[in-house]
Design a protein around this motif. Structure first.
Motif, PDB file in Angstrom:
ATOM      1  N   ASN A 231       0.853  -1.270  -0.280  1.00 40.06           N
ATOM      2  CA  ASN A 231       0.149  -0.107   0.160  1.00 40.06           C
ATOM      3  C   ASN A 231       0.950   1.137  -0.154  1.00 40.06           C
ATOM      4  OD1 ASN A 231      -1.571   2.251   1.081  1.00 40.06           O
ATOM      5  ND2 ASN A 231      -3.162   0.643   1.452  1.00 40.06           N
TER       6      ASN A 231
ATOM      7  N   LEU B 182       0.266  -6.511   0.248  1.00 33.30           N
ATOM      8  CA  LEU B 182      -1.069  -6.876  -0.302  1.00 33.30           C
ATOM      9  C   LEU B 182      -1.676  -8.176   0.500  1.00 33.30           C
ATOM     10  CD1 LEU B 182      -3.654  -6.108  -1.814  1.00 33.30           C
ATOM     11  CD2 LEU B 182      -2.412  -7.468  -3.730  1.00 33.30           C
TER      12      LEU B 182
ATOM     13  N   SER C 264     -13.809  -4.263   3.439  1.00 37.88           N
ATOM     14  CA  SER C 264     -13.107  -3.537   4.228  1.00 37.88           C
ATOM     15  C   SER C 264     -14.347  -3.242   5.548  1.00 37.88           C
ATOM     16  CB  SER C 264     -12.388  -2.489   4.252  1.00 37.88           C
ATOM     17  OG  SER C 264     -11.621  -2.101   5.360  1.00 37.88           O
TER      18      SER C 264
ATOM     19  N   TRP D 179      -6.767   0.430  -2.207  1.00 37.42           N
ATOM     20  CA  TRP D 179      -5.507   0.104  -1.920  1.00 37.42           C
ATOM     21  C   TRP D 179      -4.435   0.522  -3.245  1.00 37.42           C
ATOM     22  CZ3 TRP D 179      -3.860  -3.007   2.369  1.00 37.42           C
ATOM     23  CH2 TRP D 179      -2.422  -3.521   2.370  1.00 37.42           C
TER      24      TRP D 179
END
Lengths: 454, 118
Positions: A135, A142, A323, A437
């Motif tokens: 990121n 990742l 998320s 991301w």
């Protein structure tokens, strides 16, 4: 007369004005129509659609846009460049060819398809071979969210679009091309700019930056002298008229509304700007501090002096991952004492959420009309403020807890502070959060492919 | 002399993740040097104290009579994570326009700056 190429902006995001593409090809002569459909989160939405139906995953608005401009493409030679392909450019091309069939122009249409940006099927292979795809903001690899990734696309540049044009494509459909490449590529193709002609390539990128948000450079969302911007109902979208040397003029069709002047173009130049010395694209690093803008007649702004330098050896990758969940709800409290009532509602609701033992990563309260845009800088509201919207949002990994929150707002209408309304929309909706991301990957691992279909 | 930034500049802002950018453009070229001198990184950071979690970066674009500020940690996580109304920082720039500058009288008068209403 020296050759000039006119690239018209017809769409600044997926959801932009449906009238704009047609108006751009009918309002006056243009050579290219540029349609930008993709924002950072759009790819993940399209990926979800493709999972449900393998023929989906592209911006469907593009089909209607093409229908509205097809005659200009097949009869007048206007070419269309669009990143409408989303996560499924081949299916998008099929839909355009089916449309051409329906309109009886299939024999007159060549569609270029650019693929190779989609890294989702290759993620494990890339991670295994040492590409951490960390990121860019946090540095985390990742692998920490790998099992929640929904989409992963490299931002690709102008080269495959140039290839499609040189193979005779009249419509070029890409996936996650950079927004700016959609404008730069046709200029590079038409003028034969070399791949290391950094100043010209940077000029094309900056023309793309000015066009990529549609009317935001021609009077839309323009703060400068906004009261006097004429006829926004009939706003003309911007067009870049470029010369071989990389200078260009931003203008709009005659007899349209809006306004193009140095302030309107400058506002768009600073929009979403990072370090202005270093605007990184796959093709070139553009220097926004080199830009010169000057008036070139009514509703015409000349842009020149642009300097660029060699591109980096990386491509940016746009990755979307699940998320958690969120929900946001609102209620409106009226005078007298609108603000104290709204504040009491907030305290009551929070106390109930706490007693229920719900787990939230974050709870945010805003009072719309008082502090939602300027926070504490706005100061205290007037005592006699006529109304306040109480707006509260929560975020959690637990869908159940977010769902329970959505049941706690409406009861306040009967069992909370008085003078409350504005709940007609019903319970707030629980949304799955698809987070972004940003990462970098070596250019060498991404190979765009070009196919021209007729 | 007190001068309101809203009378001197126009602005636009956008986002990159949890960072809001604020572009500030002088309404008149002759006001740019004063704006540039007044809007230091520290003053802008102090203005937004309590609204942002991270650092402030400042860049100059003299050709455009403009400054660009990056306000890190301004958007409650940014993008889809954010619970804010202005999750994408679209109107953050107008909050900067609330600044009132203290410009030396002679300088403000020479540049024809309007005095803030008392």
């Amino acid at each position: 007369m020296t050759k000039k190429i006119r690239v018209a902006s017809g769409q600044g995001f997926w959801g932009d004005w449906l009238e704009a593409p047609r108006r751009q090809v009918e309002g006056g002569p243009v050579d290219y129509l540029m349609l930008d459909y993709l924002a950072e989160v759009t790819m993940s939405i399209l990926q979800k659609q493709k999972e449900r139906d393998p023929n989906m995953g592209y911006a469907r608005d593009f089909i209607g846009a093409m229908e509205s401009v097809m005659t200009a493409v097949t009869e007048r030679g206007v070419k269309v460049i669009a990143n409408a392909g989303g996560v499924n450019p081949p299916a998008c091309a099929d839909a355009i060819l089916a449309l051409a069939d329906k309109l009886g122009v299939r024999g007159k249409l060549k569609v270029g398809v650019v693929t190779g940006d989609d890294l989702l099927p290759r993620l494990d292979e890339l991670i295994a071979s040492g590409h951490a795809l960390s990121n860019m903001d946090t540095g985390e690899p990742l692998s920490t969210v790998r099992d929640r990734v929904l989409s992963a696309n490299a931002y690709i540049g102008s080269t495959p679009i140039v290839q499609a044009l040189s193979q005779g494509a009249q419509v070029v459909i890409t996936g996650r091309s950079t927004d700016t490449a959609l404008t730069m590529a046709p200029l590079r193709y038409e003028f034969g700019w070399k791949a290391d002609d950094w100043n010209r390539l940077a000029a094309g990128i900056i023309a793309g930056h000015i066009l990529e948000c549609g009317a935001q450079s021609s009077g839309g969302n323009c703060l400068y002298d906004w009261q006097n911007i004429p006829d926004l109902a009939d706003v003309g979208y911007p067009i870049a008229e470029a010369s071989e040397d990389g200078t260009f003029v931003i203008y709009k069709h005659p007899n349209t509304g809006g306004r193009i002047n140095v302030p309107s173009v400058t506002e768009q130049l600073v929009y979403e700007m990072g370090d202005p010395h270093t605007y990184i694209t796959p093709d070139v690093v553009a220097d926004f501090t080199s830009i010169r803008v000057s008036t070139d007649g009514e509703n015409r702004v000349k842009v020149h002096g642009i300097v660029g330098r060699e591109a980096t050896d990386k491509l940016k990758v746009s990755i979307a991952y699940r998320s958690g969940f969120k929900a946001v709800g609102t209620l409106v409290y009226s005078w007298p004492d609108a603000m104290p009532k709204a504040e009491l509602a907030d305290r009551v609701l929070r106390e109930r959420l706490e007693r229920l033992g719900l787990k939230f990563d974050h709870i945010l309260t805003e009072f719309v009309g008082v502090n939602s845009t300027h926070g504490p800088l706005a100061g205290s509201p007037a005592r006699d403020i006529p109304e306040v919207q109480f707006r509260i949002g929560v975020r959690s990994n637990s869908r159940t807890d977010v769902e329970r929150f959505t049941r706690e707002l409406a009861p306040l209408v009967l069992n909370g502070p008085p003078s409350v309304t504005g709940f007609a929309g019903g319970r707030p909706k629980v949304e799955e959060i698809v987070a972004y991301w940003p990462a970098l990957v070596d250019k060498t691992v991404v190979t765009p492919q070009v196919e021209v279909r007729s | 002399m007190k001068v309101r930034l809203v009378d001197l500049a126009h602005t636009r802002s956008g986002d990159k993740g949890d960072t809001a950018n604020v572009g500030v453009i002088a309404l008149r070229p002759e006001w740019y040097p004063v704006i540039s001198a007044q809007l230091t990184r520290e003053r802008v950071a102090a203005h937004f104290k309590g609204m942002i979690d991270g650092d402030v970066e400042r860049f100059e674009l003299p050709n455009l009579n403009a400054l660009n500020f990056l306000l890190h940690g301004a958007l409650d996580g940014g993008g889809t994570l954010s619970l804010k109304t202005d999750a994408q920082g679209k109107v953050y720039s107008t909050a900067l326009l609330r600044m009132v500058l203290d410009v030396p009288d002679a300088e403000a008068k020479a540049a024809g700056m309007p005095e803030a209403p008392r």
